[in-house]
Design an enzyme around this catalytic site. Structure first.
Site, PDB file in Angstrom:
ATOM      1  N   LEU A   1       0.834  -1.199   0.000  1.00 37.75           N
ATOM      2  CA  LEU A   1       0.000   0.000   0.000  1.00 37.75           C
ATOM      3  C   LEU A   1       0.873   1.255   0.000  1.00 37.75           C
ATOM      4  CD1 LEU A   1      -2.841  -0.953   2.521  1.00 37.75           C
ATOM      5  CD2 LEU A   1      -2.731  -1.330   0.055  1.00 37.75           C
TER       6      LEU A   1
ATOM      7  N   GLY B   1       1.996  -6.110   8.177  1.00 36.98           N
ATOM      8  CA  GLY B   1       1.934  -4.688   7.916  1.00 36.98           C
ATOM      9  C   GLY B   1       0.921  -4.353   6.845  1.00 36.98           C
ATOM     10  N   ASP B   2       1.357  -3.601   5.826  1.00 39.82           N
ATOM     11  CA  ASP B   2       0.469  -3.212   4.726  1.00 39.82           C
ATOM     12  C   ASP B   2       0.826  -3.964   3.448  1.00 39.82           C
ATOM     13  OD1 ASP B   2       2.918  -1.975   4.408  1.00 39.82           O
ATOM     14  OD2 ASP B   2       2.091  -0.131   3.581  1.00 39.82           O
ATOM     15  N   GLU B   3       1.325  -5.183   3.596  1.00 37.79           N
ATOM     16  CA  GLU B   3       1.752  -5.983   2.456  1.00 37.79           C
ATOM     17  C   GLU B   3       0.835  -7.187   2.287  1.00 37.79           C
ATOM     18  OE1 GLU B   3       6.124  -6.616   1.231  1.00 37.79           O
ATOM     19  OE2 GLU B   3       5.552  -8.480   2.231  1.00 37.79           O
TER      20      GLU B   3
END
Length: 336
Positions: free
Chosen positions: A213, A254-256
């Site tokens: 993201l 996380g944002d992965e």
């Protein structure tokens, strides 16, 4: 020993004429006269037909069939089976088998038949609401029923325990292979999925998309982690809507995120999916009236299931493509 006996005592040399004694010792008995009609029934036998006086003078064969031996069809056939085990069945209501034995009465015309529930005990107790008073004090049926009920209770408890254990095991497995925030699969599930793909005998290609993201850190820093969690949950829903049940959607941390698209050979099809994902993630996500603006960069790698490739290697390759997307200005996808 003092105290009166609870029932009268007679001289049994004169035959079984004491009905009180019979009712206590054999509550499930029937006494027939020499014409085959009923002279007396025990109190428990009367319960089976919900009448006692109404049975007197009637033929037992109106109410019962003799299943074994098969040659018993009327009263005259009974004399050939004195002392032998018999199997009978009630004619009224739900069929119920009873065991029986016939003996001649002493110094009196007729016969005495004593019945027992046998394997029908549990059903009979439930059907007629029988209790310990309906059995002879020496009859082990009550104890047998207690054992049956205890076994049933233990079996049900065992089944219930197994169901709970299976549920807990399934829940533990789901937790072990899923992300607690989004409900997506985790990295452990991803490795299992890719291994399954590579074990398939049919040769096929699949695509792995590594999604990161853009501007997510700004959302966390300005609006807090609750807003960040809302973004991650909404992105997870977008990814699920863009994939098939046979694919896998993973949050690796996380944002992965990682997608593995099964049986994907056409580059244009993969590119179209990546473009739609980017477009949908770029739409504003609202949290408590705050606008959360994020984007997505994607790195894509294709592989064949007959190649011995680890998940880590695939992600490393996809990460190189992802880095190219980031350097090219973000909000785009690149293939390895």
């Amino acid at each position: 020993m003092g105290g009166a006996l609870p029932f009268p005592v007679r001289d049994f040399n004169n035959g079984v004429s004491d009905t009180d004694t019979l009712n206590i010792l054999l509550p499930l008995h029937v006494r027939l006269g020499d014409d085959g009609n009923i002279l007396h029934v025990g109190p428990t036998f009367a319960k089976l037909f919900e009448k006692s006086s109404g049975l007197i003078g009637e033929s037992l064969f109106q109410y019962m069939d003799f299943l074994y031996p098969r040659d018993i069809s009327d009263y005259t056939d009974l004399a050939d089976h004195f002392g032998s085990p018999l199997t009978t069945q009630l004619k009224i209501g739900e069929p119920l088998e009873l065991k029986a034995v016939i003996v001649p009465t002493v110094n009196q015309p007729g016969v005495l038949i004593n019945f027992a529930f046998g394997t029908s005990l549990k059903k009979a107790v439930s059907r007629w609401q029988l209790n310990s008073n309906d059995f002879s004090p020496a009859d082990p049926s009550v104890e047998m029923l207690y054992i049956i009920e205890m076994q049933s209770a233990l079996l049900e408890e065992s089944k219930s325990l197994n169901r709970r254990l299976n549920g807990q095991r399934q829940e533990a497995e789901e937790k072990a292979y899923s992300d607690p925030l989004t409900g997506l699969s985790n990295r452990r599930a991803l490795k299992r999925y890719v291994k399954r793909l590579c074990r398939r005998r049919k040769e096929s290609s699949f695509a792995l998309l590594l999604i990161d993201l853009d501007h997510f850190k700004a959302v966390n820093d300005t609006l807090g982690h609750a807003a960040g969690d809302k973004v991650l949950i909404d992105v997870a829903e977008i990814l699920l809507n863009e994939t098939r049940p046979s694919d896998i959607v993973v949050r690796t941390g996380g944002d992965e995120f990682v997608l593995v698209l099964e049986d994907m050979n056409n580059v244009d099809d993969i590119a179209a999916i990546a473009a739609r994902i980017i477009a949908k993630i770029e739409r504003p996500i609202f949290w408590e009236e705050h606008r959360c603006n994020v984007g997505a960069s994607i790195g894509i790698v294709q592989a064949k299931n007959d190649a011995v490739i680890s998940v880590d290697t695939l992600i490393e390759d996809a990460d190189e493509a992802l880095y190219k997307s980031k350097r090219a200005g973000r909000g785009r996808y690149c293939f390895v």
